[in-house]
Motif scaffolding. Structure first.
Motif, PDB file in Angstrom:
ATOM      1  N   PRO A   1      -2.431 -23.890  -0.964  1.00 21.69           N
ATOM      2  CA  PRO A   1      -1.951 -25.005  -1.873  1.00 21.69           C
ATOM      3  C   PRO A   1      -0.635 -24.427  -2.706  1.00 21.69           C
ATOM      4  CG  PRO A   1      -4.126 -24.787  -2.337  1.00 21.69           C
ATOM      5  CD  PRO A   1      -3.698 -23.435  -1.512  1.00 21.69           C
ATOM      6  N   PHE A   2      -0.016 -25.678  -3.202  1.00 24.10           N
ATOM      7  CA  PHE A   2       1.189 -25.703  -4.025  1.00 24.10           C
ATOM      8  C   PHE A   2       0.941 -25.793  -5.461  1.00 24.10           C
ATOM      9  CE2 PHE A   2       2.810 -27.145   0.216  1.00 24.10           C
ATOM     10  CZ  PHE A   2       3.794 -26.242   0.374  1.00 24.10           C
ATOM     11  N   THR A   3       1.457 -24.884  -6.151  1.00 21.99           N
ATOM     12  CA  THR A   3       1.340 -25.328  -7.803  1.00 21.99           C
ATOM     13  C   THR A   3       2.184 -26.325  -8.221  1.00 21.99           C
ATOM     14  OG1 THR A   3       2.895 -23.530  -8.184  1.00 21.99           O
ATOM     15  CG2 THR A   3       0.471 -22.988  -8.254  1.00 21.99           C
ATOM     16  N   GLN A   4       3.296 -26.790  -7.592  1.00 23.09           N
ATOM     17  CA  GLN A   4       4.155 -27.748  -7.693  1.00 23.09           C
ATOM     18  C   GLN A   4       4.656 -28.311  -6.540  1.00 23.09           C
ATOM     19  OE1 GLN A   4       7.615 -27.332 -10.256  1.00 23.09           O
ATOM     20  NE2 GLN A   4       8.428 -29.044  -9.611  1.00 23.09           N
ATOM     21  N   TRP A   5       4.349 -29.527  -6.054  1.00 21.46           N
ATOM     22  CA  TRP A   5       4.943 -29.892  -4.679  1.00 21.46           C
ATOM     23  C   TRP A   5       6.218 -29.747  -4.514  1.00 21.46           C
ATOM     24  CZ3 TRP A   5       2.066 -31.618  -1.051  1.00 21.46           C
ATOM     25  CH2 TRP A   5       2.504 -32.229   0.238  1.00 21.46           C
ATOM     26  N   PRO A   6       6.812 -29.247  -3.454  1.00 22.51           N
ATOM     27  CA  PRO A   6       8.241 -28.937  -2.857  1.00 22.51           C
ATOM     28  C   PRO A   6       9.216 -30.248  -3.231  1.00 22.51           C
ATOM     29  CG  PRO A   6       6.501 -28.165  -1.427  1.00 22.51           C
ATOM     30  CD  PRO A   6       5.870 -29.001  -2.176  1.00 22.51           C
ATOM     31  N   THR A   7       9.668 -30.300  -4.324  1.00 22.67           N
ATOM     32  CA  THR A   7      10.798 -31.350  -4.402  1.00 22.67           C
ATOM     33  C   THR A   7      12.068 -30.898  -4.443  1.00 22.67           C
ATOM     34  OG1 THR A   7      10.662 -30.659  -7.040  1.00 22.67           O
ATOM     35  CG2 THR A   7       9.273 -32.668  -6.302  1.00 22.67           C
ATOM     36  N   SER A   8      12.951 -31.789  -4.074  1.00 22.91           N
ATOM     37  CA  SER A   8      14.322 -31.236  -3.795  1.00 22.91           C
ATOM     38  C   SER A   8      15.182 -30.309  -4.944  1.00 22.91           C
ATOM     39  CB  SER A   8      15.283 -32.495  -3.607  1.00 22.91           C
ATOM     40  OG  SER A   8      15.061 -33.342  -4.831  1.00 22.91           O
ATOM     41  N   ASP A   9      14.903 -30.438  -6.143  1.00 22.87           N
ATOM     42  CA  ASP A   9      15.539 -29.597  -7.064  1.00 22.87           C
ATOM     43  C   ASP A   9      14.747 -28.463  -7.104  1.00 22.87           C
ATOM     44  OD1 ASP A   9      13.099 -31.294  -7.932  1.00 22.87           O
ATOM     45  OD2 ASP A   9      13.477 -30.483 -10.002  1.00 22.87           O
ATOM     46  N   LEU A  10      13.415 -28.105  -7.004  1.00 20.67           N
ATOM     47  CA  LEU A  10      12.580 -27.034  -6.805  1.00 20.67           C
ATOM     48  C   LEU A  10      13.214 -26.274  -5.518  1.00 20.67           C
ATOM     49  CD1 LEU A  10       8.790 -26.169  -7.299  1.00 20.67           C
ATOM     50  CD2 LEU A  10       9.910 -25.635  -4.991  1.00 20.67           C
ATOM     51  N   LEU A  11      13.245 -26.901  -4.491  1.00 19.13           N
ATOM     52  CA  LEU A  11      13.780 -26.326  -3.201  1.00 19.13           C
ATOM     53  C   LEU A  11      15.336 -25.535  -3.437  1.00 19.13           C
ATOM     54  CD1 LEU A  11      12.317 -28.663  -0.491  1.00 19.13           C
ATOM     55  CD2 LEU A  11      11.562 -26.226  -1.035  1.00 19.13           C
ATOM     56  N   MET A  12      16.025 -26.499  -4.017  1.00 22.20           N
ATOM     57  CA  MET A  12      17.341 -26.160  -4.159  1.00 22.20           C
ATOM     58  C   MET A  12      17.467 -24.783  -5.047  1.00 22.20           C
ATOM     59  SD  MET A  12      19.514 -27.902  -2.715  1.00 22.20           S
ATOM     60  CE  MET A  12      21.122 -27.821  -3.554  1.00 22.20           C
ATOM     61  N   GLY A  13      16.774 -24.710  -6.095  1.00 19.28           N
ATOM     62  CA  GLY A  13      16.737 -23.604  -7.206  1.00 19.28           C
ATOM     63  C   GLY A  13      16.157 -22.455  -6.385  1.00 19.28           C
ATOM     64  N   GLN A  14      15.008 -22.373  -5.351  1.00 16.55           N
ATOM     65  CA  GLN A  14      14.492 -21.347  -4.803  1.00 16.55           C
ATOM     66  C   GLN A  14      15.413 -20.817  -3.773  1.00 16.55           C
ATOM     67  OE1 GLN A  14      10.033 -22.547  -4.399  1.00 16.55           O
ATOM     68  NE2 GLN A  14      10.101 -20.488  -5.305  1.00 16.55           N
ATOM     69  N   LEU A  15      16.207 -21.659  -3.034  1.00 13.60           N
ATOM     70  CA  LEU A  15      17.328 -21.525  -2.074  1.00 13.60           C
ATOM     71  C   LEU A  15      18.379 -20.665  -2.798  1.00 13.60           C
ATOM     72  CD1 LEU A  15      17.159 -24.647   0.004  1.00 13.60           C
ATOM     73  CD2 LEU A  15      16.389 -22.306   0.731  1.00 13.60           C
ATOM     74  N   ALA A  16      18.486 -20.998  -3.970  1.00 22.21           N
ATOM     75  CA  ALA A  16      19.646 -20.292  -4.676  1.00 22.21           C
ATOM     76  C   ALA A  16      19.373 -18.809  -5.235  1.00 22.21           C
ATOM     77  CB  ALA A  16      19.813 -21.025  -6.086  1.00 22.21           C
ATOM     78  N   TRP A  17      17.949 -18.583  -5.552  1.00 19.93           N
ATOM     79  CA  TRP A  17      17.412 -17.252  -5.589  1.00 19.93           C
ATOM     80  C   TRP A  17      17.550 -16.477  -4.274  1.00 19.93           C
ATOM     81  CZ3 TRP A  17      17.119 -14.865 -10.109  1.00 19.93           C
ATOM     82  CH2 TRP A  17      16.914 -15.636 -11.207  1.00 19.93           C
ATOM     83  N   ALA A  18      17.149 -17.354  -3.158  1.00 23.39           N
ATOM     84  CA  ALA A  18      17.292 -16.519  -1.853  1.00 23.39           C
ATOM     85  C   ALA A  18      18.679 -16.033  -1.735  1.00 23.39           C
ATOM     86  CB  ALA A  18      16.651 -17.390  -0.833  1.00 23.39           C
TER      87      ALA A  18
END
Length: 324
Positions: free
Chosen positions: A12-29
């Motif tokens: 499960p996801f604790t938060q559904w993968p929205t565009s802003d969440l994905l962009m933020g985590q791609l920035a950390w990557a």
């Protein structure tokens, strides 16, 4: 260039993968693959409205959001056809309550064909809310604490997820996506949430839309200051947090976002993405929030016909996220 990224959820996801969440985590990557100093200059591209890539929300396989303001007009019946009238009203109610359309229905709607020749079908399966039980851990000994059980809520679906990406050449977005799929998506990754399996990364060609005069947002975003506001949309307040112990406070200021499925009349040539990066949202001035989203073209009726759309057609689950 356009890509479609497919993932298989393993947890499960604790938060559904929205565009802003994905962009933020791609920035950390990006920071993990390069350096903190390199990431700062890389983020300037987003601040200056020249993003190297933009992503959509994650959508259940072969589904996309129902465009806001699209009415249900397929029903036809005679004055004496009581059963047909009842069935048509039931179909209309399901249409209004739907959050998702099948891939084929979505492109029929955005292509201006409406739903007159479509057989409405609620996409399956939906996401569900799940609660998992965890044991409290002693930070000193590393062992479990007696009697300290707690639950975490998450979102789960057995369907594959599809994410749409607009990218400049040589943006490294595929490499960053692979890092993210290995690490996991969202919060509580160390507890097993957000684990995914890489399925496919492929170039994507969206169906052509003749005489397009609008666009549909496939993710959460924040319009630019001078963006035309002629369209249909729902709003959502985001209470975001920053990652990392180096910040004095984890909380961002509340951000008003436009939800996916928003429909806008366009006055400028369609470019494949919309939105902007937000600054001054945290005590640390370098923190930004990604208000960008992927868009696809849409053929909208003229202004007079658009005025005939019933406002009640817009009330299709304003506060519901991705569940039934």
């Amino acid at each position: 260039m356009w890509y479609r990224w497919t993932l298989k959820p393993l947890a499960p996801f604790t938060q559904w993968p929205t565009s802003d969440l994905l962009m933020g985590q791609l920035a950390w990557a990006y920071r993990d693959c390069h350096s903190e100093a390199s990431m700062r200059s890389w983020l300037d591209q987003f601040r200056e409205q020249t993003p190297p890539f933009v992503v959509s929300d994650a959508w259940l396989e072969d589904t996309l959001p129902r465009p806001a303001g699209s009415s249900y007009t397929r029903a036809r019946w005679s004055e004496t056809d009581k059963a047909g009238r009842i069935q048509a009203l039931e179909d209309r109610k399901r249409w209004k309550a739907s959050r998702l359309l099948t891939y084929q229905e979505f492109w029929a709607v955005v292509g201006g064909q409406g739903d007159e020749n479509q057989t409405f079908e609620t996409p399956r399966p939906h996401t569900v809310s799940v609660h998992t039980v965890h044991t409290g851990v002693d930070r000193i000994t590393g062992g479990a604490r007696d009697g300290e059980l707690f639950t975490r809520e998450g979102w789960w679906s057995s369907a594959r997820l599809q994410i749409y990406i607009w990218s400049e050449p040589n943006s490294e977005v595929e490499m960053l996506a692979r890092v993210l799929s290995y690490q996991g998506i969202g919060g509580e990754i160390s507890s097993g949430f957000g684990q995914v399996e890489w399925v496919e990364w492929r170039e994507w060609e969206w169906p052509s839309v003749a005489e397009a005069n609008g666009e549909v947002w496939l993710g959460h975003g924040v319009p630019t200051v001078n963006a035309p506001m002629d369209g249909f949309y729902h709003l959502h307040t985001k209470y975001g947090r920053v990652w990392g112990p180096q910040h004095p406070s984890p909380w961002k200021v509340p951000i008003l976002q436009v939800q996916p499925g928003a429909v806008w009349h366009t006055k400028e040539p369609w470019k494949g993405w919309a939105g902007r990066a937000l600054s001054e949202i945290h005590e640390s001035p370098e923190v930004i929030d990604f208000g960008y989203t992927v868009t696809v073209p849409m053929r909208l009726p003229n202004a007079e016909a658009q005025e005939d759309v019933n406002l009640e057609d817009l009330n299709y689950g304003r506060n519901r996220v991705y569940t039934e």
